[in-house]
Design a protein around this motif. Structure first.
Motif, PDB file in Angstrom:
ATOM      1  N   ARG A  72     -72.981 -20.388 -60.462  1.00  0.00           N
ATOM      2  CA  ARG A  72     -72.562 -19.271 -59.630  1.00  0.00           C
ATOM      3  C   ARG A  72     -72.281 -19.755 -58.209  1.00  0.00           C
ATOM      4  O   ARG A  72     -72.838 -20.758 -57.761  1.00  0.00           O
ATOM      5  N   THR A  73     -71.396 -19.050 -57.523  1.00  0.00           N
ATOM      6  CA  THR A  73     -71.000 -19.457 -56.172  1.00  0.00           C
ATOM      7  C   THR A  73     -71.148 -18.278 -55.218  1.00  0.00           C
ATOM      8  O   THR A  73     -71.268 -17.121 -55.631  1.00  0.00           O
ATOM      9  N   LEU A  74     -71.082 -18.584 -53.932  1.00  0.00           N
ATOM     10  CA  LEU A  74     -71.321 -17.595 -52.887  1.00  0.00           C
ATOM     11  C   LEU A  74     -70.059 -16.792 -52.586  1.00  0.00           C
ATOM     12  O   LEU A  74     -68.973 -17.359 -52.424  1.00  0.00           O
ATOM     13  N   LEU A  75     -70.215 -15.490 -52.493  1.00  0.00           N
ATOM     14  CA  LEU A  75     -69.175 -14.582 -52.016  1.00  0.00           C
ATOM     15  C   LEU A  75     -69.718 -13.926 -50.751  1.00  0.00           C
ATOM     16  O   LEU A  75     -70.668 -13.135 -50.805  1.00  0.00           O
ATOM     17  N   ILE A  76     -69.144 -14.256 -49.603  1.00  0.00           N
ATOM     18  CA  ILE A  76     -69.613 -13.729 -48.322  1.00  0.00           C
ATOM     19  C   ILE A  76     -68.938 -12.395 -48.057  1.00  0.00           C
ATOM     20  O   ILE A  76     -67.711 -12.312 -47.958  1.00  0.00           O
ATOM     21  N   LEU A  77     -69.719 -11.342 -47.932  1.00  0.00           N
ATOM     22  CA  LEU A  77     -69.190  -9.995 -47.738  1.00  0.00           C
ATOM     23  C   LEU A  77     -69.117  -9.612 -46.261  1.00  0.00           C
ATOM     24  O   LEU A  77     -68.166  -8.970 -45.822  1.00  0.00           O
ATOM     25  N   ASP A  78     -70.138  -9.991 -45.490  1.00  0.00           N
ATOM     26  CA  ASP A  78     -70.152  -9.656 -44.064  1.00  0.00           C
ATOM     27  C   ASP A  78     -71.058 -10.651 -43.360  1.00  0.00           C
ATOM     28  O   ASP A  78     -71.945 -11.254 -43.976  1.00  0.00           O
ATOM     29  N   ALA A  79     -70.842 -10.821 -42.071  1.00  0.00           N
ATOM     30  CA  ALA A  79     -71.662 -11.752 -41.296  1.00  0.00           C
ATOM     31  C   ALA A  79     -71.647 -11.350 -39.832  1.00  0.00           C
ATOM     32  O   ALA A  79     -70.668 -10.784 -39.344  1.00  0.00           O
ATOM     33  N   ASN A  80     -72.744 -11.637 -39.152  1.00  0.00           N
ATOM     34  CA  ASN A  80     -72.810 -11.393 -37.717  1.00  0.00           C
ATOM     35  C   ASN A  80     -73.695 -12.424 -37.048  1.00  0.00           C
ATOM     36  O   ASN A  80     -74.846 -12.620 -37.429  1.00  0.00           O
ATOM     37  N   TYR A  81     -73.112 -13.110 -36.064  1.00  0.00           N
ATOM     38  CA  TYR A  81     -73.908 -13.909 -35.149  1.00  0.00           C
ATOM     39  C   TYR A  81     -73.966 -13.141 -33.843  1.00  0.00           C
ATOM     40  O   TYR A  81     -72.941 -12.899 -33.199  1.00  0.00           O
ATOM     41  N   VAL A 140     -83.265 -10.580 -48.389  1.00  0.00           N
ATOM     42  CA  VAL A 140     -83.654  -9.250 -48.849  1.00  0.00           C
ATOM     43  C   VAL A 140     -82.679  -8.823 -49.939  1.00  0.00           C
ATOM     44  O   VAL A 140     -81.540  -8.446 -49.647  1.00  0.00           O
ATOM     45  N   PRO A 141     -83.051  -8.917 -51.243  1.00  0.00           N
ATOM     46  CA  PRO A 141     -82.117  -8.567 -52.304  1.00  0.00           C
ATOM     47  C   PRO A 141     -82.019  -7.063 -52.506  1.00  0.00           C
ATOM     48  O   PRO A 141     -82.967  -6.323 -52.259  1.00  0.00           O
ATOM     49  N   THR A 142     -80.878  -6.606 -52.949  1.00  0.00           N
ATOM     50  CA  THR A 142     -80.659  -5.208 -53.309  1.00  0.00           C
ATOM     51  C   THR A 142     -80.137  -5.185 -54.732  1.00  0.00           C
ATOM     52  O   THR A 142     -78.978  -5.492 -54.982  1.00  0.00           O
ATOM     53  N   GLU A 143     -80.996  -4.869 -55.699  1.00  0.00           N
ATOM     54  CA  GLU A 143     -80.656  -5.020 -57.102  1.00  0.00           C
ATOM     55  C   GLU A 143     -79.497  -4.128 -57.520  1.00  0.00           C
ATOM     56  O   GLU A 143     -78.691  -4.494 -58.363  1.00  0.00           O
ATOM     57  N   ALA A 144     -79.394  -2.942 -56.957  1.00  0.00           N
ATOM     58  CA  ALA A 144     -78.391  -1.996 -57.429  1.00  0.00           C
ATOM     59  C   ALA A 144     -76.982  -2.533 -57.255  1.00  0.00           C
ATOM     60  O   ALA A 144     -76.107  -2.282 -58.067  1.00  0.00           O
ATOM     61  N   THR A 145     -76.737  -3.284 -56.194  1.00  0.00           N
ATOM     62  CA  THR A 145     -75.387  -3.777 -55.935  1.00  0.00           C
ATOM     63  C   THR A 145     -75.295  -5.293 -56.072  1.00  0.00           C
ATOM     64  O   THR A 145     -74.217  -5.847 -55.933  1.00  0.00           O
ATOM     65  N   GLN A 146     -76.420  -5.961 -56.356  1.00  0.00           N
ATOM     66  CA  GLN A 146     -76.476  -7.421 -56.411  1.00  0.00           C
ATOM     67  C   GLN A 146     -76.140  -8.056 -55.066  1.00  0.00           C
ATOM     68  O   GLN A 146     -75.862  -9.239 -54.990  1.00  0.00           O
ATOM     69  N   THR A 147     -76.136  -7.255 -54.026  1.00  0.00           N
ATOM     70  CA  THR A 147     -75.865  -7.781 -52.689  1.00  0.00           C
ATOM     71  C   THR A 147     -77.178  -8.211 -52.050  1.00  0.00           C
ATOM     72  O   THR A 147     -78.187  -7.514 -52.150  1.00  0.00           O
ATOM     73  N   GLN A 148     -77.157  -9.358 -51.411  1.00  0.00           N
ATOM     74  CA  GLN A 148     -78.337  -9.856 -50.728  1.00  0.00           C
ATOM     75  C   GLN A 148     -78.026 -10.026 -49.246  1.00  0.00           C
ATOM     76  O   GLN A 148     -76.888 -10.319 -48.874  1.00  0.00           O
TER      77      GLN A 148
END
Length: 534
Positions: A108-117, A81-89
């Motif tokens: 381009r490479t991945l920057l992990i901001l948050d995660a939950n299992y 689910v992309p969010t264009e305003a912040t480029q956060t997906q």
């Protein structure tokens, strides 16, 4: 379901009508924005409800056929689910054994901001029959960062053993990650560094020279004198948004001396005033280990420091890489140090026109990318025609600036060019280690391999040169000249002391024909004639 969708459509039409008509009852911009957000939320709930209805239908059909409810399979697909305003997906994989797959476009490479299992929402697109909203594996973020951060793509299975155990038994879990695709590079390479103290051969610059040797004995690493809480610091020159710091530990001895260190990032030359990136590394690091410290959130700063806390030791490590997001990249080159120059503006990548583009402009770009300087400026879309906007034109740098932002240009988006005029460059790069070749020895050179460094190859005893180059020189573009030396095994045909096949100045590697060797080549070396088994 139909009524819910009809309600959404009615609200949209009503909102648009009130906005256009004006007068009493006209919506303000704030009210319209609020309604738009609510419509988006309703739309997401409709999608979730659709998925639940489908799952319920599957279960009812199974009960009708078998008498048992269906066991919903682990979903293997990844939903983004992309969010264009912040480029956060946001991406998620349903099911306790689903696989989450993330990927970014080339460069381009991945920057992990948050995660939950686990499960932190009962109202999630991944359905649950046994629901909780307080289930989170403590290792969620660290596991995802280790697997994905800095990679172009990755895949992580949503299985409890990947996250150190089941955080909530019996609850239907999912793996959900927030991330961005960024252009990231090591911004510490060959930047000025200082340390609390150091003997002459093991200075602070050893940690940012780009060479990954791990021997203090061979003068490849930083080695301070024994002090209480020794430190090291690098000046990045300008402010960067730092995501992670990688530290290569000493490999030939004493790796435990790096235990209990902190990384700080910030604007202050007095690093004690800067914020801490990630957690203090308290484990006992192995000799030669690479330790990656992830900032909890990207941190802005010019200075990055490493300090051992609460101990009196020699601070020792061999290479530090500071990875930061950059608003400039090279595209279309065959090597990482060359390509079409693209800049990021208004969340969109675009090119630079080659009007007035020269080596001084290229020097600035290469230093922004972590190289010492530029080897060559290229024009006329030498690395292919770009797409999207042309952001800059008439760029005029003196060559001493730290950023293109400090150079004259016509302003973002102002140009009179086409993409056939896209600017490019080749940065001066260190050559990789010279190739290790079969049955050959190398001499006359040593790391780091910079422009002009020449290595000499020779075939080992019992082998002769059968092609390739004896000498290889590092070019300013970071590539080796010549081709790989080919060494072929030879057999000896003993002729006693008779000189029957001496072609004059025959030396090792000079060949003549000899009937003693049949149709094969041979080489006279004094008292022996070597048949080359051709």
């Amino acid at each position: 379901m139909f009524h819910l969708r009809l309600t959404c459509a009615f609200l949209a039409v009503l909102t648009l009508g009130m906005w256009r008509e004006g007068g009493a009852g006209t919506l303000t911009k704030e009210q319209a924005s609020h309604i738009a957000r609510r419509l988006t939320q309703i739309h997401e709930k409709v999608k979730r409800l659709t998925l639940r209805v489908a799952n319920a239908s599957l279960s009812l059909q199974s009960m009708a056929n078998t008498g048992f409810p269906a066991v919903l399979p682990a979903t293997q697909a990844t939903f983004v689910v992309p969010t264009e305003a912040t480029q956060t997906q946001t991406a998620y994989a349903c099911g306790e054994s689903g696989t989450l797959q993330l990927s970014c476009e080339d460069g381009r490479t991945l920057l992990i901001l948050d995660a939950n299992y686990g499960r932190t929402s009962t109202d999630h697109a991944c359905p649950c029959s046994s629901c909780r909203a307080d289930c989170r594996a403590a290792s969620s973020l660290s596991v995802m960062r280790r697997a994905c951060q800095g990679e172009q793509q990755c895949a992580v299975q949503a299985a409890y053993y990947k996250f150190g155990g089941d955080p909530c038994r019996g609850v239907q879990k999912y793996l959900e990650v927030s991330y961005r695709c960024i252009t990231e590079s090591n911004v510490a390479l060959r930047q000025p560094a200082t340390a609390s103290s150091y003997p002459t051969p093991w200075g602070p610059d050893k940690a940012v020279d780009g060479f990954r040797g791990t021997s203090v004995v061979a003068n490849q690493c930083l080695h301070t004198e024994q002090l209480y809480q020794p430190w090291w610091k690098v000046d990045l020159g300008v402010h960067y948004t730092v995501n992670r710091v990688s530290v290569l530990n000493r490999g030939d001895c004493c790796g435990e001396r790096l235990q209990n260190f902190q990384v700080r990032v910030g604007p202050n030359e007095n690093f004690a005033q800067n914020g801490q990136c990630g957690e203090t590394y308290t484990a006992r690091p192995a000799n030669g280990a690479t330790i990656v410290v992830y900032c909890d959130q990207p941190m802005s700063g010019r200075y990055v420091s490493i300090q051992v806390i609460g101990r009196s030791v020699n601070l020792q490590f061999c290479e530090v890489e500071v990875f930061a997001e950059k608003a400039i990249r090279l595209v279309g080159g065959s090597l990482g140090n060359e390509g079409r120059v693209e800049v990021l503006h208004d969340n969109q990548w675009g090119t630079i026109c080659d009007d007035d583009w020269d080596i001084n402009d290229a020097h600035v770009v290469c230093r922004m990318l972590g190289y010492a300087d530029a080897h060559e400026a290229r024009s006329n879309a030498a690395f292919g025609i770009g797409t999207g906007p042309i952001w800059l034109d008439d760029v005029a740098c003196s060559g001493t600036e730290s950023s293109l932002a400090d150079c004259y240009h016509r302003g973002f988006g102002n140009h009179n060019c086409g993409h056939t005029e896209d600017a490019g460059l080749v940065c001066s790069g260190l050559c990789p280690n010279p190739p290790v070749l079969y049955a050959a020895s190398i001499s006359g050179c040593g790391a780091p391999y910079s422009e002009g460094e020449t290595c000499t190859y020779s075939c080992n005893t019992g082998y002769f040169m059968d092609g390739g180059s004896r000498t290889r020189t590092c070019s300013g573009a970071g590539t080796w000249s010549g081709s790989d030396l080919v060494c072929t095994r030879i057999s000896c045909y003993w002729e006693g002391t008779a000189v029957f096949c001496n072609p004059g100045d025959c030396d090792w590697g000079r060949y003549v024909r000899s009937d003693k060797c049949g149709d094969g080549l041979c080489c006279w070396t004094g008292h022996k004639i070597y048949c080359c088994n051709a």
